[in-house]
Every structure is written in C-alpha cells, then in structure tokens.
Motif scaffolding. Sequence first.
Motif, PDB file in Angstrom:
ATOM      1  N   VAL A 151      18.025 -13.725 -21.093  1.00  0.00           N
ATOM      2  CA  VAL A 151      17.426 -14.455 -20.711  1.00  0.00           C
ATOM      3  C   VAL A 151      18.264 -15.499 -19.937  1.00  0.00           C
ATOM      4  O   VAL A 151      19.177 -14.898 -19.455  1.00  0.00           O
ATOM      5  N   ARG A 152      17.227 -16.094 -18.660  1.00  0.00           N
ATOM      6  CA  ARG A 152      17.661 -16.076 -17.564  1.00  0.00           C
ATOM      7  C   ARG A 152      18.360 -17.595 -17.370  1.00  0.00           C
ATOM      8  O   ARG A 152      17.859 -18.114 -18.014  1.00  0.00           O
ATOM      9  N   VAL A 153      19.475 -17.611 -17.076  1.00  0.00           N
ATOM     10  CA  VAL A 153      20.019 -18.989 -17.226  1.00  0.00           C
ATOM     11  C   VAL A 153      20.773 -19.237 -15.736  1.00  0.00           C
ATOM     12  O   VAL A 153      21.737 -18.343 -15.101  1.00  0.00           O
ATOM     13  N   GLY A 154      20.278 -20.505 -15.358  1.00  0.00           N
ATOM     14  CA  GLY A 154      20.944 -21.033 -14.079  1.00  0.00           C
ATOM     15  C   GLY A 154      20.159 -20.234 -12.864  1.00  0.00           C
ATOM     16  O   GLY A 154      19.027 -19.883 -13.144  1.00  0.00           O
ATOM     17  N   SER A 155      20.315 -21.416 -11.747  1.00  0.00           N
ATOM     18  CA  SER A 155      19.401 -20.946 -10.493  1.00  0.00           C
ATOM     19  C   SER A 155      19.999 -20.964  -8.741  1.00  0.00           C
ATOM     20  O   SER A 155      20.897 -21.698  -9.283  1.00  0.00           O
ATOM     21  N   GLY A 156      19.147 -21.027  -8.145  1.00  0.00           N
ATOM     22  CA  GLY A 156      19.550 -21.159  -7.074  1.00  0.00           C
ATOM     23  C   GLY A 156      20.800 -20.080  -6.449  1.00  0.00           C
ATOM     24  O   GLY A 156      21.281 -19.108  -7.525  1.00  0.00           O
ATOM     25  N   PRO A 157      21.447 -20.239  -5.743  1.00  0.00           N
ATOM     26  CA  PRO A 157      22.166 -19.126  -5.221  1.00  0.00           C
ATOM     27  C   PRO A 157      24.066 -18.811  -5.679  1.00  0.00           C
ATOM     28  O   PRO A 157      24.926 -19.741  -4.349  1.00  0.00           O
ATOM     29  N   ARG A 158      23.676 -19.568  -6.665  1.00  0.00           N
ATOM     30  CA  ARG A 158      25.127 -19.293  -7.356  1.00  0.00           C
ATOM     31  C   ARG A 158      25.138 -19.004  -8.627  1.00  0.00           C
ATOM     32  O   ARG A 158      24.586 -18.767  -9.042  1.00  0.00           O
ATOM     33  N   LEU A 159      26.709 -18.635  -9.451  1.00  0.00           N
ATOM     34  CA  LEU A 159      26.609 -18.567 -10.676  1.00  0.00           C
ATOM     35  C   LEU A 159      26.118 -19.649 -11.397  1.00  0.00           C
ATOM     36  O   LEU A 159      25.749 -20.936 -11.013  1.00  0.00           O
ATOM     37  N   PRO A 160      26.021 -19.691 -13.305  1.00  0.00           N
ATOM     38  CA  PRO A 160      25.839 -20.746 -13.794  1.00  0.00           C
ATOM     39  C   PRO A 160      26.950 -21.612 -14.007  1.00  0.00           C
ATOM     40  O   PRO A 160      28.006 -20.780 -13.611  1.00  0.00           O
ATOM     41  N   ARG A 182      25.531 -10.549  -6.172  1.00  0.00           N
ATOM     42  CA  ARG A 182      25.288 -10.018  -4.410  1.00  0.00           C
ATOM     43  C   ARG A 182      24.384 -10.708  -4.198  1.00  0.00           C
ATOM     44  O   ARG A 182      24.273 -11.022  -2.626  1.00  0.00           O
ATOM     45  N   ASP A 183      22.821 -11.293  -4.535  1.00  0.00           N
ATOM     46  CA  ASP A 183      21.985 -11.140  -4.084  1.00  0.00           C
ATOM     47  C   ASP A 183      22.266 -12.206  -4.467  1.00  0.00           C
ATOM     48  O   ASP A 183      21.120 -12.797  -3.246  1.00  0.00           O
ATOM     49  N   ALA A 184      22.731 -12.941  -4.666  1.00  0.00           N
ATOM     50  CA  ALA A 184      22.788 -14.575  -4.177  1.00  0.00           C
ATOM     51  C   ALA A 184      23.925 -15.128  -2.355  1.00  0.00           C
ATOM     52  O   ALA A 184      23.512 -15.698  -2.536  1.00  0.00           O
ATOM     53  N   GLY A 185      24.160 -13.477  -1.804  1.00  0.00           N
ATOM     54  CA  GLY A 185      25.047 -14.038  -1.050  1.00  0.00           C
ATOM     55  C   GLY A 185      26.500 -12.927  -1.169  1.00  0.00           C
ATOM     56  O   GLY A 185      27.868 -14.363  -0.711  1.00  0.00           O
ATOM     57  N   PHE A 186      27.147 -12.944  -1.906  1.00  0.00           N
ATOM     58  CA  PHE A 186      28.281 -12.117  -2.643  1.00  0.00           C
ATOM     59  C   PHE A 186      28.710 -13.528  -3.485  1.00  0.00           C
ATOM     60  O   PHE A 186      30.463 -13.622  -2.295  1.00  0.00           O
ATOM     61  N   VAL A 187      27.578 -14.249  -3.552  1.00  0.00           N
ATOM     62  CA  VAL A 187      28.950 -15.555  -3.627  1.00  0.00           C
ATOM     63  C   VAL A 187      29.933 -15.446  -4.831  1.00  0.00           C
ATOM     64  O   VAL A 187      29.712 -15.128  -6.335  1.00  0.00           O
ATOM     65  N   LEU A 188      31.085 -16.190  -5.265  1.00  0.00           N
ATOM     66  CA  LEU A 188      31.953 -16.741  -6.525  1.00  0.00           C
ATOM     67  C   LEU A 188      32.261 -17.875  -6.540  1.00  0.00           C
ATOM     68  O   LEU A 188      31.792 -18.776  -5.847  1.00  0.00           O
ATOM     69  N   PRO A 189      31.843 -18.109  -8.110  1.00  0.00           N
ATOM     70  CA  PRO A 189      32.762 -19.951  -8.154  1.00  0.00           C
ATOM     71  C   PRO A 189      34.241 -20.178  -7.638  1.00  0.00           C
ATOM     72  O   PRO A 189      34.759 -19.122  -7.718  1.00  0.00           O
ATOM     73  N   THR A 190      34.482 -21.086  -7.725  1.00  0.00           N
ATOM     74  CA  THR A 190      35.847 -21.624  -8.006  1.00  0.00           C
ATOM     75  C   THR A 190      36.529 -21.109  -9.091  1.00  0.00           C
ATOM     76  O   THR A 190      36.087 -20.799 -10.165  1.00  0.00           O
ATOM     77  N   TRP A 191      37.923 -20.818  -9.148  1.00  0.00           N
ATOM     78  CA  TRP A 191      38.705 -20.512 -10.657  1.00  0.00           C
ATOM     79  C   TRP A 191      38.757 -21.063 -11.487  1.00  0.00           C
ATOM     80  O   TRP A 191      38.335 -21.333 -12.937  1.00  0.00           O
ATOM     81  N   GLU A 192      38.516 -22.356 -11.327  1.00  0.00           N
ATOM     82  CA  GLU A 192      38.105 -23.912 -12.432  1.00  0.00           C
ATOM     83  C   GLU A 192      37.009 -23.539 -12.717  1.00  0.00           C
ATOM     84  O   GLU A 192      36.591 -23.548 -14.227  1.00  0.00           O
ATOM     85  N   GLU A 193      35.872 -23.262 -11.830  1.00  0.00           N
ATOM     86  CA  GLU A 193      33.785 -23.893 -12.352  1.00  0.00           C
ATOM     87  C   GLU A 193      34.283 -22.197 -13.328  1.00  0.00           C
ATOM     88  O   GLU A 193      33.737 -22.441 -14.525  1.00  0.00           O
TER      89      GLU A 193
END
Length: 404
Positions: A151-160, A182-193
């Motif tokens: 099931v899909r959770v979250g949207s856009g080029p970022r983690l949920p 990867r497909d969102a641009g090799f993006v990561l949340p912050t450590w707190e997120e």
Amino acid sequence: MTDTAEQNTDRETEQTEQTEQEAEGSARERLRDRRVAAHRRARRTLSRAGWQGTIGERLALLTEAAPEAYDLDEPADVYGTRIVAALERRVATLLGTEAAAFFPTGTMAQQVALRCWAGRTGDPTVALHPLSHPEVHERNAFSQVSGLRPVRVGSGPRLPTAAEIRDFEEPFGALMLELPLRDAGFVLPTWEELTEVVEAARERDAVVHFDGARLWECTDHFGRPLEEIASLADSVYVSFYKSVDGFGGAALAGPNTLVEEAKTWRHRYGGTVFQQFPTVLSALIGLDRELPRLPEYVRHARVVAEALREGFAAAGVPWARVHPEVPHTHEFQVWLPYAPEVVAEAAVRQGEETSVMLFPDAWDAKGPGLACTEVTVRAAGLEWTADDVRAAVRDFADRLPDTA
C-alpha cells in the motif's frame, strides 16, 4: 468508405506506427551505444563505475585486490559457507546487527525479509512510498511472488512523514523505507524526521524495514555511523554493487531468528547458490576500498552540484534544475527543459568531440519537453574542480538548441 477499405486503412496505419516505433527504438539503441562508447573513451568523467568495465577489467580487479581482502588459500565456498559466511559476519558487524545473510539479489532479499515479517505479524500489508524500488522496478514482485500486499503512503519527491504514517487509513504489518529514495532524486529525510517516522510506525505496532541498497552512502547526511542508522530498523537490506562497486549481491541484516528463517526462504527461492566466491570477493574488496571513500564522494558531489547550477545559470539555460540543490548522497538529478533525445545527443557529442563526458547516464522524459538524468560522483570526479565543472557545462550548453 467500404468496410474493406476501412480495414485496409487501419492495417496501413498500424504498419506505419509499427515502422515508426521500430525506427525510434533503433535510434535509441544507436544513441545508447554511442553514449557507452564515448564514456569508455572519455579522458574525463565524474564517475567510472566498475560494472561498466570489460570482463577482463573485472577479473583484473580480483587478481589485483583479492589477496588483500581474503585468504585465497582457504577452500572455496559451498552453498554459503566459508567466504560467504565471512562476508555475512562483516556486514553484521558494520551494521551492528546480530546476523546477516547473503543473497544473490536485493529483490529476493527484501521479499524474503518482508514475508518473514508478515508471518510473524500476521499482516501481509507493506506500506511504502509510491516511488520505492519494488513499486517502480520489480514488476509487482511483492504481490505476484511473495503474497504481500503493498500500500502506498506518502507522495512527492520525499520520504513519508510521521504524520502520514500515523494518519494512514488502514493497518499495515511493516513499513519499508528506501534510504535514499532513488527515484525521487536520492533524497533522505533529516535524522530527526527519520526517527519520528520510525516512532510513528512503532506506535502502530508495525515493524520497520530499511531498503538500504545505498545505505552505505548515508552516513555523511545523517551525521551518524552505519550501526546507529541501522539500529532504527528491525531489518536492513544492503547492496554490494550500487555503492561499493561489487559484482552484485546483497545482504539482509537483523535479528538471529529472522536471518535464520530468511536463509530457509533463500533456499526455497533458489538463492542458495553453489559457489559465489567471485561476487563475494568483489564485495569484500568494495567494503575495503570504496566504503571508506563514500563520505568524500558525497562532499565533493555538493561542490559539483553547485558548479552545475552556476554553469547553467551563466549559460542562460532556462529552468535548469539540480535536485536536490544540496545532494544528500554522492548521487543526484539534473533536469533540463528539452526532449530527452536532444540533451542525450548533446551529451554524447561532447564526449565524442572533447573526450569530456559530463553526463554519461541516460536521459528520461519527465514531461513534455522536460528531461532528467542522474549524476554520480565517484573517484574519477574528485579530480574535477568547480571551474572544471562550469567549463564543461558551458561547452555542453553550446551544443543545445536555442529554446527561445
């Protein structure tokens, strides 16, 4: 018009469309072959991945580096013994887990991990981002092979986000987080997120699994060692070729009981291969050679990304984007307002004519007149100064058509 005439017209239209599609396919293949050849011959490039080498070059790696990575007088592995077990212990130590199991592919490793968790939680539902690797690249393997229900959770080029996890409208037994996405641009949340997302999943009594194919390259962004990052999850998958330049293979790390069960399923899936020492040796070499250098690659990728932005702005290229603006890893995306075949041709011509290959990867369509490619900075890219990047951008932009 008669029925026969209409049928003839329809057939002619279909034949024309088929011919056009075949011509387009041939043109793409020729461009790909030119791109690969130009990259191999290039005097300067930001990345030279080992997997792009010849068979002879790959074998030479083992001949040169294997004696430093492992005792070659030891007997070879048989169905996961000896050198395979040594790699598994090495990974468990690096990630701070009780155990690890070697798998021939990450696709298999993650299916096994999540079906094991489904058996323990009693819930086959796996929550994951729509751009996660299993959703985009694995042909519905979770549901078609392993009886899982994504099931899909979250949207856009970022983690949920933690709020999206808490507010999700139905139960799930496991949350899978791809780090980086990867497909969102090799993006990561912050450590707190990230910690908040994990806590939100725990509040729902869900287990957390990290798709850490590229987890090796996340330490600089998080400012944390690998074992601290991995400790947030109940299980972690890592790849041996995406970041550390091995021949292939993956590992699943976690509690002893999970790993032992995973090894049983590995056998059932056909993943307990008779001998795997060449791949395992290459992984050990990569952990020795590439893993310590990844933070340096990440930091220099930020220099390259800034110089790319400055170069495109100076060249007057409209709406050029580097995403994320400050890369989270040593990989990121570049977006340009042209059809993919236009920028791909410019990139190949630059490599062919100057022996400088700024963009060696493929360009994909992301909308009408919008193309995107991935940029990776490895050892070869460390030789580039910001001025070198800006000069290469200027030369590349000169090969693009005027959009005015």
